[in-house]
Write a protein that holds these residues in place. Structure first.
Motif, PDB file in Angstrom:
ATOM      1  N   GLU A   1     -25.904 -60.675  -8.805  1.00 50.06           N
ATOM      2  CA  GLU A   1     -25.485 -60.303  -7.457  1.00 50.06           C
ATOM      3  C   GLU A   1     -24.817 -61.492  -6.792  1.00 50.06           C
TER       4      GLU A   1
ATOM      5  N   TRP B   1     -16.270 -54.647  -0.010  1.00 55.16           N
ATOM      6  CA  TRP B   1     -15.678 -54.672  -1.346  1.00 55.16           C
ATOM      7  C   TRP B   1     -16.531 -53.874  -2.333  1.00 55.16           C
ATOM      8  N   ASP B   2     -17.835 -54.019  -2.246  1.00 56.02           N
ATOM      9  CA  ASP B   2     -18.726 -53.327  -3.173  1.00 56.02           C
ATOM     10  C   ASP B   2     -18.579 -51.814  -3.069  1.00 56.02           C
TER      11      ASP B   2
ATOM     12  N   ARG C   1     -13.994 -51.093  -3.548  1.00 53.11           N
ATOM     13  CA  ARG C   1     -13.132 -51.783  -4.509  1.00 53.11           C
ATOM     14  C   ARG C   1     -12.456 -50.831  -5.496  1.00 53.11           C
TER      15      ARG C   1
ATOM     16  N   SER D   1     -10.428 -52.211  -7.686  1.00 52.01           N
ATOM     17  CA  SER D   1     -10.210 -53.103  -8.825  1.00 52.01           C
ATOM     18  C   SER D   1     -11.011 -54.379  -8.596  1.00 52.01           C
ATOM     19  N   GLN D   2     -10.833 -55.334  -9.454  1.00 51.41           N
ATOM     20  CA  GLN D   2     -11.516 -56.612  -9.323  1.00 51.41           C
ATOM     21  C   GLN D   2     -10.871 -57.433  -8.205  1.00 51.41           C
ATOM     22  N   PRO D   3     -11.658 -58.264  -7.521  1.00 53.58           N
ATOM     23  CA  PRO D   3     -11.072 -59.095  -6.464  1.00 53.58           C
ATOM     24  C   PRO D   3     -10.182 -60.171  -7.070  1.00 53.58           C
ATOM     25  N   ARG D   4      -9.221 -60.602  -6.292  1.00 61.46           N
ATOM     26  CA  ARG D   4      -8.351 -61.709  -6.684  1.00 61.46           C
ATOM     27  C   ARG D   4      -8.433 -62.752  -5.575  1.00 61.46           C
TER      28      ARG D   4
ATOM     29  N   TRP E   1      -8.279 -57.183  -2.965  1.00 60.94           N
ATOM     30  CA  TRP E   1      -8.854 -56.287  -3.967  1.00 60.94           C
ATOM     31  C   TRP E   1      -8.258 -54.920  -3.820  1.00 60.94           C
TER      32      TRP E   1
END
Length: 80
Positions: A17, A41-42, A45, A47-50, A80
């Protein structure tokens, strides 16, 4: 940000986590804001964060769109 195993046991086999550790005079506000972003974000999202880092003197128009965190030596952009 901090990363820790979500439960006891060998950390390589467990889910992890993300959390927030903040320091300084405005640390409580920063920690709450980053925690709120992590929760958002959780849930949202696609996609994956950048996270990209840029020199502190980078002009806004030269940075990618996203949420910005300005630090004395760097500007971070999170998308994201």
């Amino acid at each position: 940000m901090a990363l820790r195993p979500a439960s006891d046991g060998p950390s390589e086999s467990l889910p992890h986590e993300l959390g927030v550790i903040a320091h300084g005079p405005d640390s409580a506000r920063l920690a709450k804001h980053l925690t709120d972003l992590l929760h958002r974000w959780d849930h949202e999202r696609p996609s994956q964060p950048r996270i990209s880092a840029h020199p502190a003197d980078s002009a806004d128009e030269r940075l990618p769109p996203g949420y910005r965190i300005n630090r004395p030596g760097v500007r971070l952009t999170i998308t994201w």
